[in-house]
Design a protein around this motif. Sequence first.
Motif, PDB file in Angstrom:
ATOM      1  N   GLY A   1      13.101   8.610  -0.327  1.00  0.00           N
ATOM      2  CA  GLY A   1      12.070   9.622  -0.482  1.00  0.00           C
ATOM      3  C   GLY A   1      10.650   9.128  -0.252  1.00  0.00           C
ATOM      4  O   GLY A   1       9.709   9.911  -0.330  1.00  0.00           O
ATOM      5  N   THR A   2      10.474   7.835   0.041  1.00  0.00           N
ATOM      6  CA  THR A   2       9.125   7.308   0.259  1.00  0.00           C
ATOM      7  C   THR A   2       8.642   7.520   1.688  1.00  0.00           C
ATOM      8  O   THR A   2       7.468   7.308   1.972  1.00  0.00           O
ATOM      9  CB  THR A   2       9.037   5.802  -0.074  1.00  0.00           C
TER      10      THR A   2
ATOM     11  N   PRO B   1       6.766  11.209  -9.523  1.00  0.00           N
ATOM     12  CA  PRO B   1       6.759  12.661  -9.293  1.00  0.00           C
ATOM     13  C   PRO B   1       6.599  13.027  -7.807  1.00  0.00           C
ATOM     14  O   PRO B   1       7.246  13.951  -7.323  1.00  0.00           O
ATOM     15  CB  PRO B   1       5.573  13.157 -10.128  1.00  0.00           C
ATOM     16  N   LEU B   2       5.755  12.306  -7.100  1.00  0.00           N
ATOM     17  CA  LEU B   2       5.579  12.565  -5.668  1.00  0.00           C
ATOM     18  C   LEU B   2       6.881  12.312  -4.908  1.00  0.00           C
ATOM     19  O   LEU B   2       7.303  13.133  -4.087  1.00  0.00           O
ATOM     20  CB  LEU B   2       4.459  11.675  -5.099  1.00  0.00           C
ATOM     21  N   ILE B   3       7.531  11.213  -5.196  1.00  0.00           N
ATOM     22  CA  ILE B   3       8.776  10.867  -4.499  1.00  0.00           C
ATOM     23  C   ILE B   3       9.871  11.876  -4.832  1.00  0.00           C
ATOM     24  O   ILE B   3      10.614  12.320  -3.951  1.00  0.00           O
ATOM     25  CB  ILE B   3       9.194   9.422  -4.833  1.00  0.00           C
ATOM     26  N   GLU B   4       9.943  12.287  -6.093  1.00  0.00           N
ATOM     27  CA  GLU B   4      10.937  13.306  -6.486  1.00  0.00           C
ATOM     28  C   GLU B   4      10.701  14.620  -5.740  1.00  0.00           C
ATOM     29  O   GLU B   4      11.659  15.251  -5.282  1.00  0.00           O
ATOM     30  CB  GLU B   4      10.882  13.549  -7.997  1.00  0.00           C
TER      31      GLU B   4
ATOM     32  N   ARG C   1       7.377 -12.421   3.066  1.00  0.00           N
ATOM     33  CA  ARG C   1       6.293 -11.990   3.948  1.00  0.00           C
ATOM     34  C   ARG C   1       6.230 -10.466   3.909  1.00  0.00           C
ATOM     35  O   ARG C   1       7.170  -9.803   4.333  1.00  0.00           O
ATOM     36  CB  ARG C   1       6.562 -12.455   5.377  1.00  0.00           C
ATOM     37  N   GLY C   2       5.143  -9.936   3.406  1.00  0.00           N
ATOM     38  CA  GLY C   2       5.028  -8.487   3.375  1.00  0.00           C
ATOM     39  C   GLY C   2       3.958  -8.018   2.429  1.00  0.00           C
ATOM     40  O   GLY C   2       3.221  -8.810   1.835  1.00  0.00           O
ATOM     41  N   PHE C   3       3.892  -6.711   2.273  1.00  0.00           N
ATOM     42  CA  PHE C   3       2.855  -6.074   1.471  1.00  0.00           C
ATOM     43  C   PHE C   3       3.309  -4.667   1.123  1.00  0.00           C
ATOM     44  O   PHE C   3       4.220  -4.119   1.732  1.00  0.00           O
ATOM     45  CB  PHE C   3       1.527  -6.029   2.232  1.00  0.00           C
ATOM     46  N   ALA C   4       2.639  -4.088   0.124  1.00  0.00           N
ATOM     47  CA  ALA C   4       2.936  -2.723  -0.317  1.00  0.00           C
ATOM     48  C   ALA C   4       1.920  -1.752   0.288  1.00  0.00           C
ATOM     49  O   ALA C   4       0.761  -2.099   0.492  1.00  0.00           O
ATOM     50  CB  ALA C   4       2.901  -2.642  -1.835  1.00  0.00           C
ATOM     51  N   VAL C   5       2.394  -0.537   0.559  1.00  0.00           N
ATOM     52  CA  VAL C   5       1.544   0.535   1.066  1.00  0.00           C
ATOM     53  C   VAL C   5       1.856   1.784   0.245  1.00  0.00           C
ATOM     54  O   VAL C   5       3.020   2.187   0.135  1.00  0.00           O
ATOM     55  CB  VAL C   5       1.821   0.815   2.567  1.00  0.00           C
ATOM     56  N   ASP C   6       0.823   2.386  -0.325  1.00  0.00           N
ATOM     57  CA  ASP C   6       0.996   3.600  -1.119  1.00  0.00           C
ATOM     58  C   ASP C   6       1.341   4.774  -0.202  1.00  0.00           C
ATOM     59  O   ASP C   6       0.775   4.902   0.881  1.00  0.00           O
ATOM     60  CB  ASP C   6      -0.281   3.903  -1.897  1.00  0.00           C
ATOM     61  N   VAL C   7       2.250   5.641  -0.651  1.00  0.00           N
ATOM     62  CA  VAL C   7       2.719   6.746   0.185  1.00  0.00           C
ATOM     63  C   VAL C   7       2.012   8.068  -0.096  1.00  0.00           C
ATOM     64  O   VAL C   7       2.452   9.105   0.402  1.00  0.00           O
ATOM     65  CB  VAL C   7       4.251   6.935   0.090  1.00  0.00           C
TER      66      VAL C   7
END
Length: 170
Positions: A14-15, A110-113, A144-150
């Motif tokens: 759901g992301t 809540p956004l993902i749901e 190696r990586g990073f997070a990104v808000d959806v």
Amino acid sequence: MSSQRVIVVMGVSGTGKTTVGRLLAEALGLPYAEGDAFHPAANVAKMSAGVPLDDDDRRPWLDAIGGWIRDRAGLGGGVVAASCLKHSYRDRLRAAAPDAVFVHLTGDRPLIERRMADRKGHFMPASLLDSQFAVLEPLRADERGFAVDVAGTPEEITARALAALRTFES
């Protein structure tokens, strides 16, 4: 960015892994693969029935994705969308392509749901979201990586991912 780079777009269901993965691949001129397509039929049936997959279920799926990213690492790179929720799953993929970069799509529950409830025709029921959050292990320092808000549109999310990739590769 290195043309040999393999990018794994990861996160709970759901992301927007598929949408963002496709947009990233298009922006980077790389081939795209949908991680769900690597699942054996038994896994799809299990998830469709609302039963979470266990580590044994995921091994052949991870190995199939690992084969794709290993091949792509030698053929100019690529982008694949796959949940890869546990560190051990990402380790399995890194064994196939050590320089893989993980783009972890994150967001508030809540956004993902809402997004899961709104999508049509996907075999993954929203009832499995709890199990996904329960096993999710954020990226560690050795990955190696990073997070990104959806939050936002797919284009905004992709723009943030591309900016982070550029910074990451600098």
